[in-house]
Design an enzyme around this catalytic site. Structure first.
Site, mmCIF file in Angstrom:
data_model
loop_
_atom_site.group_PDB
_atom_site.id
_atom_site.type_symbol
_atom_site.label_atom_id
_atom_site.label_comp_id
_atom_site.label_asym_id
_atom_site.label_seq_id
_atom_site.Cartn_x
_atom_site.Cartn_y
_atom_site.Cartn_z
ATOM 1 C CG HIS A 161 -2.936 10.394 1.279
ATOM 2 N ND1 HIS A 161 -3.336 9.644 0.206
ATOM 3 C CD2 HIS A 161 -2.713 9.516 2.290
ATOM 4 C CE1 HIS A 161 -3.367 8.369 0.547
ATOM 5 N NE2 HIS A 161 -2.992 8.268 1.811
ATOM 6 C CD GLU A 192 -3.697 12.150 -2.332
ATOM 7 O OE1 GLU A 192 -4.388 11.432 -1.578
ATOM 8 O OE2 GLU A 192 -2.459 12.242 -2.222
ATOM 9 C CB CYS A 194 -0.328 6.534 0.313
ATOM 10 S SG CYS A 194 -0.987 5.689 1.780
#
Length: 257
Positions: free
Chosen positions: A220, A222, A112
């Site tokens: 994202h 994660e 990001c």
């Protein structure tokens, strides 16, 4: 092999009458469970840090996302209150850290804000408020108090054939989340596009000629690393590269003894 160390960027925040250097838990959790590495937070002290020593001591670098934006003065843009907030101390740390990691052949994953930092670090520029561009999708998070809804997998990205990420995901499209309002504009030197959104927005890049895994993604991974296959693959690929680098360092030390 010992759990390899990965340097992780930090934001500088003010709360509870203290100045904090911190990273969101999702990134640290993904590093541990998805990549199988030990994340080590790097304080954002810029030129006060010996980054050559740092990258020589770790086996990977992860640049996290953040609410703040790269300061436009670093790529010839104009700062404004609407484009903020900014984090000059982070900029002063992450941009040279990215360049050092690439120069030293240390595996790099930039997420990001991280892909935007990677682009600026290598001479590129950023476009702000991309949802206002003609023909652009709205890449901002949906309005919701639920983080699961804000980070929902809702946009398709097309993986470039024969790219680094094609080796991670295979050919075709994957579905990702989208929580950003600015993106890569002019591509930085040494970067090549790995994936794009339906509207052409750059969603992933890699470093041409890098000696190790060096990838930036605009989404994202994660957040869904434990439940989404594509998200998990990003961190597995990074972790594998980190372990390969750690093994090479260990072999070099043994050979030198």
């Amino acid at each position: 092999m010992l759990q390899p160390l990965v340097a992780v960027s930090t934001d500088v925040r003010q709360f509870e009458n203290y100045t904090w250097h911190a990273a969101p838990q999702q990134y640290l959790e993904a590093a541990i469970t998805g990549a199988g590495v030990l994340p080590v937070l790097v304080p954002s002290f810029g030129a006060r840090l010996d980054l050559d020593q740092l990258v020589a001591s770790v086996d990977g670098v992860m640049i996290t996302g953040s609410k703040s934006n790269v300061h436009p003065s670093l790529y010839g843009g104009d700062p404004s209150e609407a484009n903020g907030p900014y984090d000059a101390s982070r900029d002063a740390t992450t941009l040279p850290l990215i360049r050092k990691a690439i120069d030293h052949g240390v595996p790099l994953l930039a997420i990001c804000r991280g892909i935007q930092e990677l682009n600026v670090a290598l001479g590129g520029t950023l476009a702000a408020e991309i949802q206002e561009r003609e023909g652009s999708l709205d890449h901002r998070a949906p309005a919701s108090d639920s983080q699961d809804e804000r980070f929902a997998l809702r946009q398709a990205v097309r993986i470039k054939p024969d790219s680094c990420l094609a080796g991670v995901f295979g050919a075709g499209e994957i579905k990702v989340n989208s929580v950003h309002r600015q993106a890569v504009d002019r591509l930085g030197d040494r970067l090549e596009i790995e994936a794009v959104a339906e509207d052409g927005t750059v969603e992933a890049v890699s470093v041409k000629g890098a000696r190790a895994f060096a990838v930036g993604v605009q989404w994202h991974p994660e957040y869904w690393v434990k439940s989404d296959d594509a998200s998990a693959r990003v961190f597995k690929a990074f972790g594998d590269a980190v372990r390969e680098h750690a093994a090479a360092r260990a072999a070099a030390r043994q050979a030198a003894e």
